[in-house]
Structure formats: C-alpha cells, structure tokens
Design a protein around this motif. Structure first.
Motif, PDB file in Angstrom:
ATOM      1  N   GLU A  83       0.826  -1.212   0.000  1.00  0.00           N
ATOM      2  CA  GLU A  83       0.000   0.000   0.000  1.00  0.00           C
ATOM      3  C   GLU A  83       0.860   1.262   0.000  1.00  0.00           C
ATOM      4  N   HIS A  84       1.983   1.224   0.722  1.00  0.00           N
ATOM      5  CA  HIS A  84       2.875   2.384   0.780  1.00  0.00           C
ATOM      6  C   HIS A  84       3.495   2.665  -0.586  1.00  0.00           C
ATOM      7  N   LEU A  85       3.925   1.607  -1.263  1.00  0.00           N
ATOM      8  CA  LEU A  85       4.505   1.776  -2.602  1.00  0.00           C
ATOM      9  C   LEU A  85       3.461   2.291  -3.588  1.00  0.00           C
ATOM     10  N   ALA A  86       2.252   1.734  -3.514  1.00  0.00           N
ATOM     11  CA  ALA A  86       1.183   2.172  -4.415  1.00  0.00           C
ATOM     12  C   ALA A  86       0.822   3.632  -4.164  1.00  0.00           C
ATOM     13  N   LYS A  87       0.752   4.002  -2.907  1.00  0.00           N
ATOM     14  CA  LYS A  87       0.408   5.392  -2.557  1.00  0.00           C
ATOM     15  C   LYS A  87       1.501   6.344  -3.048  1.00  0.00           C
TER      16      LYS A  87
END
Length: 116
Positions: free
Chosen positions: A72-76
C-alpha cells in the motif's frame, strides 16, 4: 568480483544485487535493443538498484507507524508522484471486491441510462 568487457577487454565490477543475466534477458526482449555491452548491462543494473532504493526510502518515510514497508505504501507513493506515472499499472492501489462491484454497478447504471 570483476568480469572482462567483451569490447574493450577491460575489467568491469559485477557487484550488483540484481542478476545481470536477467537484466540482459529483459533488455533483449525489447525490439529496439542492439548489442548489449557489459558496461551498459552494469549501468542498467546499478541504475535499477538505485531507483529501487530511492522508491523504497521515499515510500518508507511516508509510513505512519513502524518501519514496515507494505504494498500500500509503494502504491500510494507511485500515485502521489507524477514522475512515477509509469508505475501506476505495475503498482496499482488495491481496492476491495465490494468497492469494485459498486464501481461496476455505477458503470452499468450509466450505460443503461445512456441507452434510454
């Protein structure tokens, strides 16, 4: 570790975290790629490593709690930077099935309204 270059005979460092053979295979899969020298291969490996490190470090600084980096952090992070737009199809933000069904239902409703 040092490997000789095929064109100059000089030795090149091969201390990369990514496998050079895989990078060569990926590069050869492009139709526009000509001969891939060891220098180019090494530079691509190092540049890729540096890019991965940059994205990882920048993503983890955005983490609210803890030191664990999640998908989720990478996608965000990819969503937040215009320069990383090319990653949006590779690292899309996850949505729940329920949300996806709602999106499909809204689309179907719009399509049925348009056909009337």
């Amino acid at each position: 570790m040092v490997a000789p270059d095929s064109t100059t005979g000089k030795s090149l460092p091969t201390d990369t975290a990514l496998p050079l053979a895989r990078i060569r295979t990926i590069m050869k899969s492009s139709l526009d790629t000509g001969q891939i020298t060891n220098e180019v291969l090494f530079l691509m490996a190092k540049a890729t490593e540096m890019f991965i490190q940059h994205v990882t470090k920048e993503s983890i600084t955005k983490v609210d709690k803890g030191n664990t980096l999640k998908y989720e952090h990478l996608a965000k992070f990819a969503q937040s930077r215009e320069s990383l737009e090319f990653l949006l199809q590779i690292i899309p933000q996850k949505i729940k099935v329920k949300e996806f069904r709602e999106i499909l239902k809204k689309k179907d409703d719009q399509d049925s309204d348009d056909s009337d």
